[in-house]
Design a protein around this motif. Structure first.
Motif, PDB file in Angstrom:
ATOM      1  N   PRO A 408       0.795  -1.234   0.000  1.00  0.00           N
ATOM      2  CA  PRO A 408       0.000   0.000   0.000  1.00  0.00           C
ATOM      3  C   PRO A 408       0.824   1.279   0.000  1.00  0.00           C
ATOM      4  N   GLU A 409       2.045   1.218   0.531  1.00  0.00           N
ATOM      5  CA  GLU A 409       2.851   2.445   0.590  1.00  0.00           C
ATOM      6  C   GLU A 409       3.446   2.810  -0.767  1.00  0.00           C
ATOM      7  N   THR A 410       3.331   1.918  -1.771  1.00  0.00           N
ATOM      8  CA  THR A 410       3.973   2.156  -3.064  1.00  0.00           C
ATOM      9  C   THR A 410       3.473   3.434  -3.727  1.00  0.00           C
ATOM     10  N   MET A 411       2.148   3.637  -3.721  1.00  0.00           N
ATOM     11  CA  MET A 411       1.594   4.810  -4.397  1.00  0.00           C
ATOM     12  C   MET A 411       2.009   6.115  -3.736  1.00  0.00           C
ATOM     13  N   ARG A 412       2.543   6.050  -2.517  1.00  0.00           N
ATOM     14  CA  ARG A 412       2.976   7.267  -1.823  1.00  0.00           C
ATOM     15  C   ARG A 412       4.492   7.466  -1.892  1.00  0.00           C
ATOM     16  N   ASP A 413       5.168   6.523  -2.516  1.00  0.00           N
ATOM     17  CA  ASP A 413       6.622   6.587  -2.558  1.00  0.00           C
ATOM     18  C   ASP A 413       7.069   7.763  -3.423  1.00  0.00           C
ATOM     19  N   GLU A 414       7.847   8.642  -2.842  1.00  0.00           N
ATOM     20  CA  GLU A 414       8.274   9.861  -3.540  1.00  0.00           C
ATOM     21  C   GLU A 414       9.150   9.567  -4.749  1.00  0.00           C
ATOM     22  N   ILE A 415       9.742   8.383  -4.792  1.00  0.00           N
ATOM     23  CA  ILE A 415      10.626   8.078  -5.923  1.00  0.00           C
ATOM     24  C   ILE A 415       9.850   8.000  -7.233  1.00  0.00           C
TER      25      ILE A 415
END
Length: 710
Positions: A408-415
């Motif tokens: 779930p954190e993928t869509m928030r990853d700044e990269i």
């Protein structure tokens, strides 16, 4: 001497008896239907479908070229007499297609399922009792499945698919003995090929590739889960194609699934990804099936080409790459040619790429079909996109729960945040062109073909390009090749395009302008900006502006909700913004606008299985449009052959690369100008090459005149 009844004769004089054909078809049909637990029904349908060939009338038709004979009603009648209505309907339509059920009062001359039954009841079919001396039809208990008429229709269509394919294959085996041009093998070994291909990606060389590799590993691990319904939400640039294929291959191996079906909305995505799949898995593992692919088998000695051409009929290949139109319209089809492939969906992984592109007017039937495949036919479906539509509640209504494959954190990853968004407000086309001309390399996406041609005309001539569906496919491909080359070499490259470039076209611009539209379209356009992350995000600006032309009615709600979402959320590509947009879109369109009345029609118990009506109503491409074949480059030779009267399936496949789809009023404008040679099917050849621009394709308007017709 025992009378011999024949099903087929070959050109070299060989004979196939009805008994041999029925037994061969029954064995195949039973095998196919066993994939979804309907082997006994499949065997019955196979044994019964040609019982009507046990008549003297059919033998005269076969041996003496006598009049046509209804040989399907007999098998339908015998299946119904055994209480097997699904096998009965399949047998009735094995040549003419699935008809509407009708009522038991229908005339034998009606075109309904009951008309077939009444032909036997009322003595319109010649005596075929000889079958009793050679065949015993199996006695089956009433099937527990399906539970509703909609499910019954889905099940019957799948059973029908088994029968049609088995019938064709048994006949083909007799007519072409020793033929080995079918079957694309299995998925065995393809996972190892993928693992070998990606081995060079490790260790990753930068932070972005490290994250892509992390997602790839995550999908490989997730592949070991049980079959079901999945979402794969990966930001643009996250390696979605490789990750989805990795999951599918690992999942198929873990669950003994038979094939992978990759479904995308546009041929541009399909061609791009099919080539990547072939690169990874090998040429012999992948079938690309859509209108722009040609498999020329005329006088062909190449066994691979012949095998691929035959595989388009029934999708008997390890990996099939196809369009959403082909996939969903087949699931609601009534014709045998469209239904034949359906049984090969059972026990497969279906990847639905760019899932947000499912058309809202047909959303519920599409979701229902996916849910049926998952619940009843051993399919694992993956909704794959960077902008996941809020379909969970609809799937739950149809008995399926979605499971997300990506952390779930993928869509928030700044990269993955490679751009920033800027709202410009209203711009005239002159002002917009000024801003585009100030950029060395820039992409501008507008909402209409007319707007694209207008803005293009205002750009500086050096390095300007236009892309729209007013250019034939061959022309667009050629333009994209030049565009990619100039982008790579750092040359001036200013492109104005319609939304077609958003459909997975692999280009990378330092700046993008997008006319106001739905949030999904805005985010897809943004995916063409700083795609490879070579520039800082704060320098990679996606400018959203209001154009000067009226917003097309078809996207007005999407545009309004897109603007509302941009005003409400600082980061329009956040999961919250995407969920808000799609939630509002589905709420404001409502159930009735997401169905076209198809599911209520299927559930209407006052109408027995209206297959033909449903297939006529389910048309993903609704616009009344016509095709104009243009003499661009090599297309001149193709259009010349059409004008000279040549007609063949092969020629029309070739012509597809030079076909432009236009609305009826546009077609009539060109017709009146005398620029068209109208063909028998309502399409046309452009007879005046001067009308077609090397830069922009067909004009949006053409003045007065007369047309040449045949």
């Amino acid at each position: 001497m025992k009378k011999e009844y024949l099903a087929h004769t070959s050109e070299d004089g060989r004979k196939q008896t009805v008994l041999a054909h029925l037994e061969g078809t029954a064995a195949l049909c039973e095998e196919f239907a066993s994939a979804f637990g309907a082997g006994p029904e499949g065997r019955l349908a196979g044994l019964a479908h040609d019982l009507g060939k046990y008549t003297d009338a059919f033998q005269r038709r076969l041996l003496e070229n006598g009049p046509r004979v209804d040989h399907a009603s007999a098998g339908a009648f015998e299946c119904l007499r055994l209480g097997q209505v699904y096998a009965s309907i399949a047998a009735a339509g094995h040549h003419v297609g699935l008809a509407d059920g009708g009522t038991d009062g229908d005339s034998p001359d009606d075109k309904t399922y009951w008309a077939h039954i009444n032909r036997v009841h009322k003595g319109k079919v010649q005596n075929y009792d000889f079958w009793h001396t050679e065949i015993t039809l199996p006695q089956l208990p009433p099937s527990e499945m399906p539970q509703s008429q909609a499910e019954a229709m889905f099940f019957t269509r799948m059973l029908y698919s088994c029968l049609v394919d088995a019938d064709f294959l048994d006949t083909e085996a007799f007519m072409e003995p020793g033929s080995s041009n079918r079957g694309g093998g299995s998925l065995e070994g393809l996972l190892e090929k993928l693992e070998a291909y990606i081995s060079g990606w490790f260790p990753p060389k930068n932070a972005l590739n490290a994250k892509r590799c992390e997602l790839l590993r995550s999908c490989l691990k997730a592949g070991e889960t049980q079959p079901g319904l999945f979402t794969l939400t990966i930001p643009t640039g996250g390696g979605k194609t490789a990750a989805s294929l990795a999951f599918a291959l690992k999942h198929a191996k873990a669950n003994n699934l038979r094939r992978i079906i990759y479904v995308a909305p546009y041929t541009s995505i399909i061609e791009q990804n099919a080539q990547k799949f072939r690169e990874i898995l090998g040429e012999d593992a992948v079938l690309e099936h859509h209108s722009a692919v040609q498999y020329d088998t005329e006088d062909c000695a190449d066994q691979r080409t012949i095998r691929l051409a035959k595989a388009t009929e029934n999708w008997d290949m390890p990996v099939v790459v196809t369009t959403a139109v082909q996939f969903f319209e087949s699931l609601y089809a009534s014709r045998s040619s469209r239904c034949r492939k359906l049984h090969n969906l059972a026990d497969s992984v279906v990847i639905l790429d760019e899932a947000q592109m499912l058309p809202v007017p047909y959303l519920r039937p599409c979701v229902y079909a996916i849910a049926q495949l998952v619940r009843r036919y051993g399919v694992s479906a993956v909704l794959c996109t960077a902008t996941q539509p809020a379909l969970g509640p609809i799937f739950e209504e149809f008995g399926c729960i979605c499971k997300e494959l990506c952390p779930p954190e993928t869509m928030r990853d700044e990269i993955f945040r490679r751009t920033v968004y800027h709202r410009e407000g209203a711009l005239s086309w002159e002002d917009l062109a000024g801003k585009l001309n100030a950029c060395q390399q820039v992409l501008c996406v507008v909402n209409t073909r007319k707007s694209a041609q207008t803005v293009y005309g205002l750009l500086e001539e050096e390095g300007r390009f236009h892309l729209s569906t007013l250019m034939c496919p061959a022309h667009r491909r050629a333009a994209l090749e030049v565009i990619r080359k100039r982008l790579k070499e750092g040359l001036p490259c200013r492109v104005v395009s319609t939304s077609l470039i958003e459909a997975g076209v692999d280009v990378d611009f330092p700046a993008v302008f997008r006319e106001e539209a739905g949030l999904d379209s805005i985010l897809q356009a943004a995916g063409r900006c700083n795609r490879e992350g070579k520039n800082p995000a704060e320098e990679s600006i996606v400018t959203v502006f209001e154009g000067e032309s009226p917003v097309p009615q078809a996207i007005r709600l999407n545009k309004d909700l897109g603007r509302q979402t941009l005003e409400r959320f600082e980061k329009p590509d956040s999961p919250e913004a995407i969920a808000y947009y799609f939630g509002q879109l589905l709420e404001m369109t409502g159930k009735d606008s997401q169905d076209r009345g198809i599911l209520p029609l299927m559930e209407d118990m006052d109408r027995l299985m209206p297959f033909r009506t449903v297939s006529e109503r389910f048309k993903l491409i609704e616009d009344a449009s016509r095709t104009v074949y243009v003499p661009w480059k090599d297309g001149a030779e193709v259009t010349d052959r059409l004008q000279k009267g040549e007609r063949s399936r092969k020629l029309f496949r070739e012509a597809g690369l030079y076909g432009v789809t236009v609305y009826e009023n546009h077609f009539q404008d060109m017709d009146r100008s005398g620029a068209l040679y109208i063909l028998e099917d309502g399409s046309a050849v452009l007879t005046d090459p001067q009308i077609y621009s090397e830069e922009t394709g067909l004009p949006t308007t053409v003045e007065g005149g007369l047309a040449l017709m045949i």
